[in-house]
Scaffold this motif. Structure first.
Motif, PDB file in Angstrom:
ATOM      1  N   ARG A  51       0.833  -1.211   0.000  1.00  0.00           N
ATOM      2  CA  ARG A  51       0.000   0.000   0.000  1.00  0.00           C
ATOM      3  C   ARG A  51       0.863   1.254   0.000  1.00  0.00           C
ATOM      4  NH1 ARG A  51      -3.799  -2.681   3.817  1.00  0.00           N
ATOM      5  NH2 ARG A  51      -2.234  -2.096   5.326  1.00  0.00           N
ATOM      6  N   GLY A  52       1.915   1.240   0.794  1.00  0.00           N
ATOM      7  CA  GLY A  52       2.821   2.382   0.843  1.00  0.00           C
ATOM      8  C   GLY A  52       3.497   2.622  -0.493  1.00  0.00           C
ATOM      9  N   ALA A  53       3.912   1.549  -1.147  1.00  0.00           N
ATOM     10  CA  ALA A  53       4.563   1.686  -2.453  1.00  0.00           C
ATOM     11  C   ALA A  53       3.585   2.247  -3.479  1.00  0.00           C
ATOM     12  CB  ALA A  53       5.105   0.331  -2.917  1.00  0.00           C
ATOM     13  N   ARG A  54       2.352   1.762  -3.459  1.00  0.00           N
ATOM     14  CA  ARG A  54       1.341   2.282  -4.394  1.00  0.00           C
ATOM     15  C   ARG A  54       1.058   3.755  -4.135  1.00  0.00           C
ATOM     16  NH1 ARG A  54      -2.934  -2.673  -4.186  1.00  0.00           N
ATOM     17  NH2 ARG A  54      -1.858  -4.047  -5.631  1.00  0.00           N
ATOM     18  N   LEU A  55       0.976   4.119  -2.862  1.00  0.00           N
ATOM     19  CA  LEU A  55       0.716   5.511  -2.521  1.00  0.00           C
ATOM     20  C   LEU A  55       1.860   6.407  -2.982  1.00  0.00           C
ATOM     21  CD1 LEU A  55      -1.164   7.496  -1.137  1.00  0.00           C
ATOM     22  CD2 LEU A  55      -0.032   6.989   1.008  1.00  0.00           C
ATOM     23  N   ARG A  56       3.103   5.976  -2.754  1.00  0.00           N
ATOM     24  CA  ARG A  56       4.249   6.765  -3.211  1.00  0.00           C
ATOM     25  C   ARG A  56       4.247   6.909  -4.727  1.00  0.00           C
ATOM     26  NH1 ARG A  56       6.494   3.883   0.926  1.00  0.00           N
ATOM     27  NH2 ARG A  56       7.295   2.264  -0.456  1.00  0.00           N
ATOM     28  N   GLU A  57       3.873   5.847  -5.432  1.00  0.00           N
ATOM     29  CA  GLU A  57       3.814   5.912  -6.891  1.00  0.00           C
ATOM     30  C   GLU A  57       2.737   6.892  -7.355  1.00  0.00           C
ATOM     31  OE1 GLU A  57       3.177   2.958 -10.731  1.00  0.00           O
ATOM     32  OE2 GLU A  57       3.318   2.116  -8.715  1.00  0.00           O
ATOM     33  N   LEU A  58       1.569   6.877  -6.710  1.00  0.00           N
ATOM     34  CA  LEU A  58       0.508   7.819  -7.064  1.00  0.00           C
ATOM     35  C   LEU A  58       0.930   9.259  -6.822  1.00  0.00           C
ATOM     36  CD1 LEU A  58      -2.641   5.965  -5.681  1.00  0.00           C
ATOM     37  CD2 LEU A  58      -2.103   6.427  -8.076  1.00  0.00           C
ATOM     38  N   ALA A  60       4.019  10.422  -6.785  1.00  0.00           N
ATOM     39  CA  ALA A  60       5.035  10.774  -7.773  1.00  0.00           C
ATOM     40  C   ALA A  60       4.403  11.070  -9.134  1.00  0.00           C
ATOM     41  CB  ALA A  60       6.057   9.638  -7.905  1.00  0.00           C
ATOM     42  N   ASN A  61       3.408  10.267  -9.528  1.00  0.00           N
ATOM     43  CA  ASN A  61       2.725  10.514 -10.800  1.00  0.00           C
ATOM     44  C   ASN A  61       1.988  11.841 -10.791  1.00  0.00           C
ATOM     45  OD1 ASN A  61       3.587   8.177 -12.029  1.00  0.00           O
ATOM     46  ND2 ASN A  61       1.796   6.985 -11.399  1.00  0.00           N
ATOM     47  N   ARG A  62       1.357  12.156  -9.683  1.00  0.00           N
ATOM     48  CA  ARG A  62       0.624  13.426  -9.582  1.00  0.00           C
ATOM     49  C   ARG A  62       1.587  14.606  -9.682  1.00  0.00           C
ATOM     50  NH1 ARG A  62      -3.863  14.184  -5.135  1.00  0.00           N
ATOM     51  NH2 ARG A  62      -4.960  12.952  -6.678  1.00  0.00           N
ATOM     52  N   ARG A  63       2.746  14.481  -9.018  1.00  0.00           N
ATOM     53  CA  ARG A  63       3.743  15.559  -9.086  1.00  0.00           C
ATOM     54  C   ARG A  63       4.255  15.741 -10.500  1.00  0.00           C
ATOM     55  NH1 ARG A  63       7.079  14.136  -3.598  1.00  0.00           N
ATOM     56  NH2 ARG A  63       5.613  15.089  -2.164  1.00  0.00           N
ATOM     57  N   ARG A  64       4.456  14.634 -11.227  1.00  0.00           N
ATOM     58  CA  ARG A  64       4.925  14.719 -12.619  1.00  0.00           C
ATOM     59  C   ARG A  64       3.892  15.421 -13.485  1.00  0.00           C
ATOM     60  NH1 ARG A  64       5.800   9.030 -12.855  1.00  0.00           N
ATOM     61  NH2 ARG A  64       7.379   8.723 -11.321  1.00  0.00           N
ATOM     62  N   LEU A  65       2.618  15.150 -13.250  1.00  0.00           N
ATOM     63  CA  LEU A  65       1.569  15.765 -14.052  1.00  0.00           C
ATOM     64  C   LEU A  65       1.450  17.260 -13.765  1.00  0.00           C
ATOM     65  CD1 LEU A  65      -1.245  13.067 -13.881  1.00  0.00           C
ATOM     66  CD2 LEU A  65       0.165  13.672 -15.850  1.00  0.00           C
ATOM     67  N   GLU A  66       1.705  17.660 -12.523  1.00  0.00           N
ATOM     68  CA  GLU A  66       1.601  19.078 -12.160  1.00  0.00           C
ATOM     69  C   GLU A  66       2.725  19.892 -12.757  1.00  0.00           C
ATOM     70  OE1 GLU A  66       1.443  19.152  -7.933  1.00  0.00           O
ATOM     71  OE2 GLU A  66      -0.638  18.503  -7.865  1.00  0.00           O
ATOM     72  N   ASN A  67       3.891  19.281 -12.930  1.00  0.00           N
ATOM     73  CA  ASN A  67       5.068  20.027 -13.444  1.00  0.00           C
ATOM     74  C   ASN A  67       5.121  20.065 -14.907  1.00  0.00           C
ATOM     75  OD1 ASN A  67       5.915  20.540 -10.874  1.00  0.00           O
ATOM     76  ND2 ASN A  67       7.193  18.719 -10.784  1.00  0.00           N
TER      77      ASN A  67
END
Length: 67
Positions: A51-58, A60-67
């Motif tokens: 769960r922690g790994a999935r949350l970190r991946e989500l 990171a993906n959100r941060r990539r989309l914002e930038n």
């Protein structure tokens, strides 16, 4: 264009990997299967880690989309 000229113009991109001999290929596939089994077992025994790994991946993906 000769092979030597092609290699000098393309650099390292022109390298063609050699095919693995059958025994080495079989051992490699067995190792990859064992690693996949170990990962699966670890995910089942430690669901909070997954769960922690999935949350970190989500995140990171959100941060990539914002930038």
């Amino acid at each position: 264009m000769t092979n030597a000229e092609r290699q000098s113009t393309l650099g390292f991109m022109a390298h063609v990997p050699q095919r693995l001999d059958p025994d080495r290929r079989r051992r490699r596939l067995e190792l990859l299967a064992a690693l996949a089994d170990a990962k699966s077992a670890r995910e089942h025994s430690q669901p909070q880690r997954l769960r922690g790994a999935r949350l970190r991946e989500l995140i990171a993906n959100r941060r990539r989309l914002e930038n």
